[in-house]
Design a protein around this motif. Structure first.
Motif, PDB file in Angstrom:
ATOM      1  N   VAL A  90       0.836  -1.207   0.000  1.00 15.57           N
ATOM      2  CA  VAL A  90       0.000   0.000   0.000  1.00 15.57           C
ATOM      3  C   VAL A  90       0.868   1.253   0.000  1.00 15.57           C
ATOM      4  CG1 VAL A  90      -1.797   1.262   1.250  1.00 15.57           C
ATOM      5  CG2 VAL A  90      -1.874  -1.246   1.151  1.00 15.57           C
ATOM      6  N   ALA A  91       1.961   1.225   0.765  1.00 14.52           N
ATOM      7  CA  ALA A  91       2.863   2.377   0.802  1.00 14.52           C
ATOM      8  C   ALA A  91       3.418   2.687  -0.582  1.00 14.52           C
ATOM      9  CB  ALA A  91       4.004   2.107   1.781  1.00 14.52           C
ATOM     10  N   LEU A  92       3.814   1.660  -1.319  1.00 15.24           N
ATOM     11  CA  LEU A  92       4.344   1.886  -2.668  1.00 15.24           C
ATOM     12  C   LEU A  92       3.261   2.417  -3.603  1.00 15.24           C
ATOM     13  CD1 LEU A  92       6.699  -1.208  -3.019  1.00 15.24           C
ATOM     14  CD2 LEU A  92       7.370   1.202  -2.807  1.00 15.24           C
TER      15      LEU A  92
ATOM     16  N   SER B 205       5.649  -3.121  -8.548  1.00 15.74           N
ATOM     17  CA  SER B 205       6.101  -1.756  -8.249  1.00 15.74           C
ATOM     18  C   SER B 205       7.591  -1.555  -8.512  1.00 15.74           C
ATOM     19  CB  SER B 205       5.788  -1.406  -6.791  1.00 15.74           C
ATOM     20  OG  SER B 205       4.401  -1.391  -6.558  1.00 15.74           O
ATOM     21  N   LEU B 206       8.263  -2.565  -9.016  1.00 18.82           N
ATOM     22  CA  LEU B 206       9.704  -2.457  -9.225  1.00 18.82           C
ATOM     23  C   LEU B 206      10.057  -1.301 -10.165  1.00 18.82           C
ATOM     24  CD1 LEU B 206      10.691  -6.233  -9.532  1.00 18.82           C
ATOM     25  CD2 LEU B 206      11.395  -4.647  -7.730  1.00 18.82           C
ATOM     26  N   GLY B 207       9.264  -1.123 -11.215  1.00 20.11           N
ATOM     27  CA  GLY B 207       9.582  -0.099 -12.205  1.00 20.11           C
ATOM     28  C   GLY B 207       9.485   1.318 -11.685  1.00 20.11           C
ATOM     29  N   GLY B 208       8.754   1.533 -10.602  1.00 21.09           N
ATOM     30  CA  GLY B 208       8.599   2.882 -10.081  1.00 21.09           C
ATOM     31  C   GLY B 208       9.535   3.239  -8.947  1.00 21.09           C
ATOM     32  N   LEU B 209      10.377   2.311  -8.520  1.00 24.37           N
ATOM     33  CA  LEU B 209      11.220   2.559  -7.350  1.00 24.37           C
ATOM     34  C   LEU B 209      12.231   3.667  -7.577  1.00 24.37           C
ATOM     35  CD1 LEU B 209      11.891  -1.107  -6.141  1.00 24.37           C
ATOM     36  CD2 LEU B 209      10.269   0.553  -5.200  1.00 24.37           C
TER      37      LEU B 209
END
Length: 262
Positions: free
Chosen positions: A99-101, A194-198
């Motif tokens: 949820v945080a991501l 969510s890896l691509g947005g880190l």
């Protein structure tokens, strides 16, 4: 009605959590308190963060999101954002980290710092999604039994399968209940990758994982750390998937240092 609640001294089970509006600013002895939104994991409630909330009472205005009402990570993020202060520090454990991501994707300008504990930026694997679906169907045909001894052994280090941690886990699961468990499982198995947005995350970020975490193992944590510039990485020994409960003193120490970052 707000879906955030502030933890206070006393028995969590005695309070009607999730229906009280938490203060978004405050002072202690003339010092400003940092608003901190805590996000619980699967089958967890406010009690997950009780010891952090008490330990950080002199520096933080803590709020705990209710993640039992929605069946998508996006809806959980939107409900949290609707009740949260204009700007806040954000800490999530396990599902709370997902949820945080999502909050970082939707409203990064509102988050001043980020802590991801026992979490992952990956989407669910086909194997885990199938296991969740089978579990949901089984629950719908039977009854919710909460945290079994087998599940507990997967969640926490062998040192913590009896005593305080085990009791807290069972108590939280009982309060969350079967209907909310199904909603949370549906949210987890449909979560986005969510890896691509880190690499877009630009706030001070802390990554914490247990060396024995079997749900979101250290390699998941390290790949988050490697993709977020300037992030810190901390691996806790003799710890499974529930660091906030299993090793609260270490987590409290790390969170206090994190709150001092600018």
């Amino acid at each position: 009605m707000a879906s955030l609640a502030i933890e206070s001294i006393g028995n969590v089970a005695d309070r009607n959590w999730g229906t009280e509006r938490a203060p978004v600013t405050g002072t202690v002895a003339g010092m400003a308190l940092e608003p901190v939104v805590f996000l619980p994991g699967l089958l967890c409630d406010q009690a997950l963060w009780r010891r952090q909330i008490h330990a950080l009472a002199d520096v933080a205005a803590p709020m705990v999101a209710d993640l039992t009402l929605d069946d998508t990570i996006g809806a959980m993020a939107e409900r949290t954002l609707a009740a949260a202060p204009r700007r806040f520090s954000l800490a999530g454990l396990s599902m709370g980290g997902y949820v945080a991501l999502e909050i970082m994707r939707r409203a990064p300008e509102r988050v001043s710092r980020l802590a991801l504990i026992n979490s992952s930026a990956r989407s669910d694997t086909p194997e885990r999604t199938l296991q969740r679906k089978i579990g949901i169907e089984s629950l719908r045909r039977g009854k919710f039994v909460g945290i079994t001894h087998k599940l507990l052994g997967q969640l926490v280090h062998a040192d913590h399968t009896e005593g305080f941690v085990a009791d807290e886990m069972r108590g939280m699961a009982s309060r969350v209940g079967g209907d909310a468990f199904i909603r949370q499982q549906q949210a987890i198995m449909t979560r986005p990758d969510s890896l691509g947005g880190l690499e877009a995350i630009r706030v001070p970020t802390m990554i914490v994982v247990g060396d024995g975490d079997r749900i979101t193992p250290p390699d998941h944590a390290r790949e988050i750390h490697e993709r977020i510039a300037g992030s810190s990485y901390h691996e806790i020994g003799s710890c499974g998937h529930m660091a906030a409960l299993e090793h609260p003193e270490q987590v409290n120490f790390l969170l206090r240092n994190w709150l001092q970052q600018r």
